[in-house]
Motif scaffolding. Sequence first.
Motif, PDB file in Angstrom:
ATOM      1  N   SER A 240      -8.013   2.857  -2.624  1.00  0.00           N
ATOM      2  CA  SER A 240      -6.961   3.876  -2.440  1.00  0.00           C
ATOM      3  C   SER A 240      -7.501   5.257  -2.781  1.00  0.00           C
ATOM      4  CB  SER A 240      -5.762   3.593  -3.349  1.00  0.00           C
ATOM      5  OG  SER A 240      -5.152   2.385  -3.002  1.00  0.00           O
ATOM      6  N   LEU A 250      -2.709   3.786   2.115  1.00  0.00           N
ATOM      7  CA  LEU A 250      -2.914   2.374   2.423  1.00  0.00           C
ATOM      8  C   LEU A 250      -1.884   1.475   1.744  1.00  0.00           C
ATOM      9  CD1 LEU A 250      -6.770   2.149   1.917  1.00  0.00           C
ATOM     10  CD2 LEU A 250      -5.545   2.079   4.084  1.00  0.00           C
ATOM     11  N   PRO A 251      -1.637   0.319   2.362  1.00  0.00           N
ATOM     12  CA  PRO A 251      -0.832  -0.699   1.698  1.00  0.00           C
ATOM     13  C   PRO A 251      -1.690  -1.466   0.694  1.00  0.00           C
ATOM     14  CG  PRO A 251      -1.058  -1.144   4.063  1.00  0.00           C
ATOM     15  CD  PRO A 251      -2.042  -0.094   3.706  1.00  0.00           C
ATOM     16  N   VAL A 252      -2.056  -0.796  -0.376  1.00  0.00           N
ATOM     17  CA  VAL A 252      -2.943  -1.381  -1.382  1.00  0.00           C
ATOM     18  C   VAL A 252      -2.483  -0.952  -2.780  1.00  0.00           C
ATOM     19  CG1 VAL A 252      -5.275  -1.235  -2.375  1.00  0.00           C
ATOM     20  CG2 VAL A 252      -5.011  -1.536   0.084  1.00  0.00           C
ATOM     21  N   GLU A 253      -2.495  -1.886  -3.700  1.00  0.00           N
ATOM     22  CA  GLU A 253      -2.331  -1.565  -5.118  1.00  0.00           C
ATOM     23  C   GLU A 253      -3.506  -2.165  -5.873  1.00  0.00           C
ATOM     24  OE1 GLU A 253       1.312  -2.922  -6.823  1.00  0.00           O
ATOM     25  OE2 GLU A 253       2.526  -1.410  -5.814  1.00  0.00           O
ATOM     26  N   ASN A 300      -0.153  -2.695 -12.124  1.00  0.00           N
ATOM     27  CA  ASN A 300      -1.192  -1.790 -11.619  1.00  0.00           C
ATOM     28  C   ASN A 300      -2.146  -1.422 -12.749  1.00  0.00           C
ATOM     29  OD1 ASN A 300       0.897  -1.674  -9.624  1.00  0.00           O
ATOM     30  ND2 ASN A 300      -0.114   0.169  -8.814  1.00  0.00           N
ATOM     31  N   TYR A 302      -6.434   0.122 -13.486  1.00  0.00           N
ATOM     32  CA  TYR A 302      -7.831   0.411 -13.162  1.00  0.00           C
ATOM     33  C   TYR A 302      -8.693   0.224 -14.418  1.00  0.00           C
ATOM     34  CZ  TYR A 302      -6.571   2.725  -8.727  1.00  0.00           C
ATOM     35  OH  TYR A 302      -6.135   3.018  -7.457  1.00  0.00           O
ATOM     36  N   PHE A 342      -1.048  -5.776   0.787  1.00  0.00           N
ATOM     37  CA  PHE A 342       0.335  -6.245   0.701  1.00  0.00           C
ATOM     38  C   PHE A 342       0.570  -7.576   1.423  1.00  0.00           C
ATOM     39  CE2 PHE A 342       3.285  -2.971  -1.167  1.00  0.00           C
ATOM     40  CZ  PHE A 342       2.277  -2.321  -1.856  1.00  0.00           C
ATOM     41  N   PRO A 411       5.678  -8.551   0.635  1.00  0.00           N
ATOM     42  CA  PRO A 411       4.928  -7.362   0.216  1.00  0.00           C
ATOM     43  C   PRO A 411       4.965  -7.102  -1.283  1.00  0.00           C
ATOM     44  CG  PRO A 411       7.003  -6.707   1.153  1.00  0.00           C
ATOM     45  CD  PRO A 411       6.959  -8.200   1.269  1.00  0.00           C
TER      46      PRO A 411
ATOM     47  N   PHE B  38       8.618   1.428   6.915  1.00  0.00           N
ATOM     48  CA  PHE B  38       7.233   0.993   6.741  1.00  0.00           C
ATOM     49  C   PHE B  38       6.663   1.555   5.437  1.00  0.00           C
ATOM     50  CE2 PHE B  38       2.856   2.625   7.294  1.00  0.00           C
ATOM     51  CZ  PHE B  38       2.176   1.416   7.183  1.00  0.00           C
ATOM     52  N   ARG B  39       6.894   2.843   5.231  1.00  0.00           N
ATOM     53  CA  ARG B  39       6.353   3.472   4.022  1.00  0.00           C
ATOM     54  C   ARG B  39       7.006   2.889   2.765  1.00  0.00           C
ATOM     55  NH1 ARG B  39       3.270   7.746   4.591  1.00  0.00           N
ATOM     56  NH2 ARG B  39       3.720   8.369   2.461  1.00  0.00           N
ATOM     57  N   ALA B  41       8.208  -0.141   2.397  1.00  0.00           N
ATOM     58  CA  ALA B  41       7.772  -1.516   2.141  1.00  0.00           C
ATOM     59  C   ALA B  41       6.299  -1.591   1.754  1.00  0.00           C
ATOM     60  CB  ALA B  41       8.038  -2.391   3.368  1.00  0.00           C
ATOM     61  N   TYR B  42       5.470  -0.728   2.346  1.00  0.00           N
ATOM     62  CA  TYR B  42       4.026  -0.995   2.262  1.00  0.00           C
ATOM     63  C   TYR B  42       3.143   0.102   1.683  1.00  0.00           C
ATOM     64  CZ  TYR B  42       5.125  -4.988   5.192  1.00  0.00           C
ATOM     65  OH  TYR B  42       5.639  -6.145   5.659  1.00  0.00           O
ATOM     66  N   VAL B  43       3.535   1.353   1.796  1.00  0.00           N
ATOM     67  CA  VAL B  43       2.589   2.406   1.407  1.00  0.00           C
ATOM     68  C   VAL B  43       2.792   2.780  -0.063  1.00  0.00           C
ATOM     69  CG1 VAL B  43       1.820   4.766   1.842  1.00  0.00           C
ATOM     70  CG2 VAL B  43       2.440   3.269   3.750  1.00  0.00           C
ATOM     71  N   ARG B  44       1.713   2.754  -0.813  1.00  0.00           N
ATOM     72  CA  ARG B  44       1.788   3.104  -2.240  1.00  0.00           C
ATOM     73  C   ARG B  44       0.705   4.121  -2.576  1.00  0.00           C
ATOM     74  NH1 ARG B  44       5.685   0.923  -1.220  1.00  0.00           N
ATOM     75  NH2 ARG B  44       6.656  -0.925  -2.137  1.00  0.00           N
ATOM     76  N   GLU B  45       1.049   5.004  -3.512  1.00  0.00           N
ATOM     77  CA  GLU B  45       0.071   6.003  -3.909  1.00  0.00           C
ATOM     78  C   GLU B  45      -1.049   5.359  -4.738  1.00  0.00           C
ATOM     79  OE1 GLU B  45      -0.287  10.095  -6.480  1.00  0.00           O
ATOM     80  OE2 GLU B  45       1.696   9.197  -6.234  1.00  0.00           O
ATOM     81  N   ASN B  46      -0.728   4.352  -5.517  1.00  0.00           N
ATOM     82  CA  ASN B  46      -1.716   3.599  -6.301  1.00  0.00           C
ATOM     83  C   ASN B  46      -2.594   4.521  -7.153  1.00  0.00           C
ATOM     84  OD1 ASN B  46      -3.112   1.331  -7.179  1.00  0.00           O
ATOM     85  ND2 ASN B  46      -4.515   1.312  -5.428  1.00  0.00           N
TER      86      ASN B  46
END
Lengths: 416, 95
Positions: A240, A250-253, A300, A302, A342, A411, B38-39, B41-46
């Motif tokens: 990310s 991105l769909p990422v954690e 979450n 790191y 996700f 998700p 979409f955002r 459900a799926y998009v994360r700042e992380n």
Amino acid sequence: MHYSALSLLWQGLKGHKGWGRMWRDPEPKSEYDIIIIGGGGHGLATAYYLAKEHGLKNIAVVEKGYIGGGNVGRNTTIIRSNYMLSPNTHFYEKSMQLWEGLEREFNFNAMVSQRGIINLYHSDAQRDAFARRGNAMRLAGIDAELLSPEELKERVPILDFDNARFPIEGGLCQPRGGTVRHDAVPWGYARGADSRGVDIIQNCEVTNIRIEGGRAVGIDTNRGFIGARKIGMAVAGHTSHIAAMAGIELPVESHVLQAFVSEGIKPLLDTVVTFGAGHFYVSQSDKGGLVFGGDLDGYNSYAQRGNLPMMGHVMAGGMAIMPSIGRIRMLRQWGGIMDMSFDGSPFICKTGIDGLYLNGGWCYGGFKATPASGWCFAHTIARDEPHALNAGFTIDRFKQGRMIDEKGVGPNPWIQ
Amino acid sequence: MHRIDCPWCGVRDESEFQYQGDATVSRPKFKASEEAFFRYAYVRENPRGWHTEWWHHVGGCRQWVKVVRNTLTHEIHVTGTPADKLAHPRKVKSP
């Protein structure tokens, strides 16, 4: 230098003073045709296959730390291709086939040990689900065997077959699964890539990805700007962070996953056993330590270290199926950062930016994927289009409703 | 071990809670665009650093607690109820 029994004997006679560096330590050039960000297993494998399979020169791998210092040296070394959904099945089987020929190919002993992997099941419903997955594997030409309790007792006698809460009714075995000496994988790939002219640049942290007119043109690093025609990102837990430098969301954690090693003991377990219902899996290393782990800590992080509640949970899982390990002392514990997508499946794809490619979302399964990930990513970068094996691993799949959700949990990355 | 200050129960161990993800996303209105869903459900700042997130006190009062926690250090800055607007501390240097 070619490694062989003869070279070992020769060096032995010379007091082992003639072994050269395995790869050079070059200064970065001002420009490369291709830069791979991330000198982990996947990044190095990508550079190796770019040079070997596609005949490309003028490639650099830039690594923030040192080679082998990331997740490729922090995993539990298991390889397998026991997936059910078609994109995963074929991709991971490609990886397994590459593992099988890898040591001969890159002339490095990675101690690939196909000791088998057994997933335990505890109910009729779970048996049926496992049989279905095994059948899907066999239809794709992959080995899978459903073991009866009797067969399992013979294979893994130390399991507690009288467990009242999780009675062991059998297991799904992939005989070709097993373990690999994880450190040797980046070393072997780095050596192979370096000998084909790839520059491996360590202690080089990327601080920005420069984009001009919708096209990636280079990277800013702590060692200055390096230009590139094509840039591949392969940074696992920090996906990310690096993608954000190019404005990609991105769909990422990122989540932390712990692993553990016990003190060395005599041979106890000659295969890999997974106890999914209790969040525990284990193998025994060649040094004798039990190598085991469980699920994500579940928040979450790191931080590359986990917390006590999950540690206790993993130990409890181990005690539930293998009570005989109760008095073995734990030697080491560590955490690695997983780029949890996700749907639990990875990305090997182009991005919306010309010349910028993404490899990530490996969740906790990146190690076994290393060879195929590098092979497919190299193809995607060299040809500017995905190989059939990674065509499904796009970012767009979430928008298009084509998720590859092997676990079917939706998700929620922390329960993938 | 995270020690989370539940606004209803006081400071409790992490093991009483179930993590429930990023608290900065909120469900779009019914007629919002597909992109908005979409955002959601799926998009994360992380982020690497301060993260506003939900912890469900499932082994306690069963309320949802909003927590500002650092993903690099696991330090918890502040907790609150779902309606609270919690600020991040001023930016700390990230390694």
